[in-house]
Design a protein around this motif. Structure first.
Motif, short mmCIF file in Angstrom:
data_model
loop_
_atom_site.label_atom_id
_atom_site.label_comp_id
_atom_site.label_asym_id
_atom_site.label_seq_id
_atom_site.Cartn_x
_atom_site.Cartn_y
_atom_site.Cartn_z
N ALA A 1 22.21 8.83 24.39
CA ALA A 1 22.32 7.40 23.90
C ALA A 1 22.44 7.55 22.47
O ALA A 1 21.59 7.85 21.85
N GLN A 2 23.26 6.79 22.00
CA GLN A 2 23.37 6.53 20.45
C GLN A 2 22.71 4.80 20.49
O GLN A 2 23.46 4.13 21.27
N ALA A 3 21.68 4.53 19.78
CA ALA A 3 21.30 3.32 20.04
C ALA A 3 20.98 2.52 18.59
O ALA A 3 20.80 3.26 17.70
N ALA A 4 21.10 1.18 18.35
CA ALA A 4 20.53 0.47 17.29
C ALA A 4 19.19 0.43 17.46
O ALA A 4 18.52 0.38 18.67
N VAL A 5 18.44 0.49 16.33
CA VAL A 5 16.93 0.36 16.27
C VAL A 5 16.63 -0.84 15.62
O VAL A 5 16.88 -1.27 14.46
#
Lengths: 248, 248
Positions: free
Chosen positions: B11-15
């Motif tokens: 997953a590429q996620a916003a943090v």
DNA sequence: CCAAAAGTGTTGGCATTACACCCATGC
DNA sequence: GCATGGGTGTAATGCCAACACTTTTGG
């Protein structure tokens, strides 16, 4: 969350989980390490872990990596989130944020090398603290913070029993405390406190004859999670790093 | 980390960082909430927070959001990471992972509405626990877990002093404990324990005469971070959720 | 203006409990 | 030799009461 219409300078990051798995072997605290098979840090020891998948829960990812990399069934051990490490430079591949998990479990045989798991091995924690082994990434920091947490939790919770295979004797449980804390305890006082703690231990009524000495009574874990009263390490010697406890 | 050449299904996620800021006002525990100005959850109360920027440390982002959304200078309060929440469905906009921070501080005036800060207000925690206020996202869960952590930390660390403006009286400190734990303490025993704890309090030698009653001695924080011996809530009533303590 | 009352902080005194240290006993 | 159990003196704790200092009330 409100900045979404502003600068849009928000990081997209890859997310990993790393597992800090402690156990007590031969009266000494050990940690599970793997040898990295790829760059970066190829060949260096590291904590097991890996990428969180799309749509996957963090806890699920931790259990999956545990199974994949070490062959250990997570249901047998105590697993909890430790802390998240997000230094922008912690991984040379880019922005990788890792959620570290702390696992405590009994001494377990590892899947033999040659199977799916890379070389996974139990390593005495002392060797790492002494600086004889250098871990990849910031895993050395994670290990130290997790150790502090574990030491702290032994005082106030019943997790120590997670280190033992049921049924277990009081001496086995005491050796867990001694190994994690790195000090010796009075067997008599330990007995009184631990058997007096409500819901900590359930006596099975059976006994086990060891190679030497009087047969020891056998116990199982009780329902209690918190230890009241707590089981304090008498000497608060070697004042722990304040930032590491988190009580967390 | 080793999966990088495998499935690439990571997953590429916003943090984001979210801030759980507690204080004691009028002998009652309060939390700082903002009203969301945009979708999702527009108009709903929520914890202050926002996106972590590219190349920004998590702790830095927490301090920045604290300043931007509430006008509070982070150096005056105790700030520590609480836990990371990564349920894939926790944010309707997509995969957003949030690192929650727990902040404890003295009662502070908020930047007036109309400035840069959106409507930020101190809200009694009781109202939220009673279900009269429903927070956006999973912020209600974060609030409960942070409260459990704070209650736990008061027993074993000196963070309670972070709730007080220096110099402070023993009664003020005691009221912090009473507000966070929701029970009454014996003033005499409290004094004995808290003044006996090594390095917790430094007497200034001065006194403050209040509107009524005998003048109280004034203290400042000492250097100790851990409280030994700990200051236990006598009754472990309402057994806390085991998963929430983390000792964290 | 003075005296009493009320409220708060501070100090002290037991009775009970928890604890560390030591010793005796069973297997 | 090791597990178990008891005993004793010390320290910590809970509960309760008295005292000190200030403001308020009311004659």
């Amino acid at each position: 969350m409100i900045e979404q219409l502003r600068g849009r300078d928000h990081a997209q990051a890859a997310v990993t989980v790393d597992l800090l798995i402690y156990t007590v072997r031969d009266d000494e605290l050990h940690v599970l390490l793997i040898e990295r098979g790829h760059a970066p840090f190829e060949g260096r020891p590291a904590l097991p872990g890996g990428y969180v998948r799309t749509g996957e829960h963090l806890d699920t990812a931790a259990l999956r990596e545990l199974q994949e990399e070490t062959g250990i069934d997570g249901s047998r051990l105590h697993l909890e989130q430790l802390r998240t490490y997000g230094d922008p430079d912690r991984d040379p591949r880019g922005r990788v944020i890792t959620v570290a998990y702390l696992a405590l479990g009994p001494d377990m045989p590892l899947a033999e090398a040659g199977t799916d798991a890379r070389t996974a091995a139990w390593v005495p924690v002392r060797k790492i603290l002494d600086g004889h082994i250098d871990l990849a990434f910031d895993h050395g920091v994670i290990l130290r913070e997790g150790l502090e947490r574990a030491r702290f939790q032994l005082e106030y919770t019943t997790v120590a029993a997670a280190f033992c295979t049921e049924p277990f004797t009081l001496a086995e449980l005491r050796r867990v405390y001694e190994a994690v804390w790195g000090l010796q305890l009075d067997a008599s006082n330990f007995r009184r406190k631990v058997t007096g703690a409500h819901g900590f231990l359930l006596p099975t009524g059976e006994h086990r004859t060891q190679e030497i000495g009087r047969p020891a009574a056998l116990y199982r874990r009780g329902p209690a999670q918190l230890l009241s009263p707590p089981l304090l390490r008498s000497s608060d010697a070697g004042d722990p790093q304040p930032s590491l406890l988190a009580l967390h």
